[in-house]
Scaffold this active site. Structure first.
Site, mmCIF file in Angstrom:
data_model
loop_
_atom_site.group_PDB
_atom_site.id
_atom_site.type_symbol
_atom_site.label_atom_id
_atom_site.label_comp_id
_atom_site.label_asym_id
_atom_site.label_seq_id
_atom_site.Cartn_x
_atom_site.Cartn_y
_atom_site.Cartn_z
ATOM 1 C CE LYS A 1 -4.171 -2.355 0.616
ATOM 2 N NZ LYS A 1 -3.749 -3.468 0.965
HETATM 3 C C1 PLP Z 1 -4.481 -4.807 0.762
HETATM 4 C C2 PLP Z 1 -3.669 -6.025 0.875
HETATM 5 C C3 PLP Z 1 -4.021 -7.030 -0.357
HETATM 6 C C4 PLP Z 1 -5.310 -6.827 -1.208
HETATM 7 O O1 PLP Z 1 -5.111 -6.054 -2.418
HETATM 8 P P1 PLP Z 1 -6.421 -5.312 -3.180
HETATM 9 O O2 PLP Z 1 -5.830 -4.132 -3.899
HETATM 10 O O3 PLP Z 1 -7.347 -4.879 -1.908
HETATM 11 O O4 PLP Z 1 -6.801 -6.669 -3.829
HETATM 12 C C5 PLP Z 1 -3.335 -7.981 -0.178
HETATM 13 N N1 PLP Z 1 -2.281 -8.211 0.429
HETATM 14 C C6 PLP Z 1 -2.000 -7.212 1.594
HETATM 15 C C7 PLP Z 1 -0.900 -7.554 2.435
HETATM 16 C C8 PLP Z 1 -2.504 -6.165 1.513
HETATM 17 O O5 PLP Z 1 -2.319 -5.086 2.459
#
Ligand code: PLP
Length: 468
Positions: free
Chosen positions: A115
């Site tokens: 993120k």
């Molecule tokens: C947010 C997240 C996901 C999922 O990603 P999306 O974009 O919501 O599909 C997978 N793994 C981790 C560690 C995350 O923080």
């Protein structure tokens, strides 16, 4: 570049990148998408080889921001974003596991999950655009764990930005919670909601759909409903594929998926001309997307807590962006299906849409038991300690891509120390937090606990705003 809503009608206004970044969700309830997909020709892609991560970001992202940022402004943003706060000089390093399997390590940012790639950039975009428009914004976000910490880290201590972050009480890991709640700043308000992540996300959408409230406090989104989030993530599909031989060779990506934002960025890369063989949707037992691919019906289920909490989601917001493409960009069709979804809890894809979906995508759900086994197997086979989300990716890859000749890239979405308990239970090894976070468990925490109640939340936010 101009942007349109996935539920838009042709007469609607077309907005700039600056407008959609500050707005987040479209006023008709839809999500913003670019008016067309910019193309990089094979030569352009070949020329990305050897460039720094920040420079690839400039080449890939400029068409999306043109009109709102100059190329040199974008370069400054990219260089600041992908600078020393990433603990690895390659920013998104690719590690080889076997003759054609690779891990794309996306967890070297300040909060240890992928993120950070988008939110570190979004924080800087907010600074530029709020200063330009001389306004203050109020962010409301929902987090299944990782968005919250990354968004808070990217906006803490800012004068022009307040951030309200909702997480489902007791359903995020302790490291995830502490990364948010130990940030004690006047502009950061952490709230634990008595409910699930989907309840948190529904509170956010409901607040955005209250247009008076929205305008009163300049409400802004940081969830992957915000286009800039998805956009920033397109870059690492390019850097990775190029390092493995694109444009001359196709690559497959396996993406641990919840809200469908990260994998939709892969779809965007494909639309822009990157040769991608397959995109694999890897889910835990919250498998709405895998079921959609298998049956053609997108139907809401009950959220079940799993070892990979950042994917404990049953309404994948960004699927709406793909649906828009599958319908041939017919906003009216999308609006009708999403209305049916909120009334009846499901909608169906037409045969031709399902076929188009399956052409590029495949999907697999992985149980908690398999997830634990995979963490252990990976440690034994390769010496790599992986987090439970990444393990879900490894599992899906082994089922879906057994016979693949194309290189397979599994997105390692989080650092194992973020989910230390699950990793230790599976492998017997306790992953260490990086040095700068070593005292996380001793820091003071601050957060409120609220009921799942939209009007009460909005009143609280309004009062906070008036007291400023
Ligand atoms: C947010 C997240 C996901 C999922 O990603 P999306 O974009 O919501 O599909 C997978 N793994 C981790 C560690 C995350 O923080």
């Amino acid at each position: 570049m101009k942007y349109i809503s996935t539920r838009g009608q042709e007469s609607d206004d077309r907005l700039s990148f600056e407008d959609v970044t500050l707005a987040g969700l479209a006023r008709d309830g839809g999500l913003y998408v670019p008016e067309y997909w910019p193309i990089l020709e094979a030569d352009d892609i070949a020329n990305l080889a050897g460039l720094s991560y920040a420079e690839v970001a400039v080449k890939v992202l400029y068409p999306f921001v043109e009109g709102s940022l100059s190329e040199s402004e974008l370069r400054t943003v990219a260089e600041e974003t992908y600078g020393p706060q990433f603990a690895h000089a390659a920013v998104a390093p690719v590690k080889q596991l076997s003759h054609n399997e690779y891990l794309l390590e996306l967890f070297h940012g300040p909060t240890l999950a992928f993120k950070d790639f988008a939110l570190q950039m979004l924080g800087r975009l907010f600074d530029i655009f709020t200063a330009r428009q001389n306004r203050e914004i109020c962010i409301l976000g929902a987090t299944s764990g990782d968005t919250g910490s990354a968004a808070i880290e990217a906006t803490r201590g800012r004068d022009t930005v307040s951030i309200f972050m909702l997480h489902p009480e007791g359903r995020v890991s302790e490291v995830q919670r502490r990364q948010m709640t130990t940030v004690i700043e006047p502009n950061v308000i952490n709230l634990a909601v008595k409910g699930t992540f989907d309840d948190c996300q529904a509170l956010v959408k409901e607040s955005f759909n209250d247009l008076t409230f929205r305008d009163n406090i300049n409400l802004t989104a940081v969830n992957s409903i915000n286009w800039a989030r998805v956009m920033a993530q397109v870059v690492y599909y390019f850097t990775t594929a190029v390092s493995l031989g694109a444009p001359h060779r196709k690559v497959s990506f396996v993406v641990p998926t919840g809200n469908f934002g990260d994998i939709f960025a892969g779809f965007v890369a494909h639309k822009m001309g990157l040769p991608i063989e397959k995109l694999i949707i890897a889910t835990n037992s919250n498998d709405i997307l895998a079921k959609t691919l298998q049956t053609g019906r997108y139907a809401k289920g009950q959220v079940k807590p799993t070892l990979s909490p950042s994917m404990d989601i049953q309404v994948s917001s960004n699927f709406e962006r793909l649906l828009f493409e599958l319908t041939g960009r017919k906003g009216k069709d999308v609006a009708e299906r999403l209305t049916q979804f909120s009334d009846l809890g499901y909608f169906d894809l037409e045969d031709s849409e399902l076929e188009a979906f399956r052409e590029l995508f495949d999907a697999r759900q992985i149980t908690d038991e398999e997830t634990s086994d995979l963490m252990k197997e990976m440690l034994c086979e390769t010496g790599e300690l992986i987090d439970p989300h990444t393990a879900v990716g490894v599992g899906a890859s082994r089922v879906c891509l057994q016979d693949s000749n194309a290189p397979i890239v599994i997105l390692a979405t989080a650092h194992p120390a973020k989910f230390g308990d699950a990793v230790e239970n599976a492998t017997g090894t306790d992953p260490e937090l990086p040095a700068k976070m070593a005292d996380l468990m001793d820091r003071d925490e601050g957060y409120g606990v609220i009921e799942n109640n939209g009007p009460a939340l909005r009143e609280m936010m309004q009062k906070f705003r008036e007291s400023k």
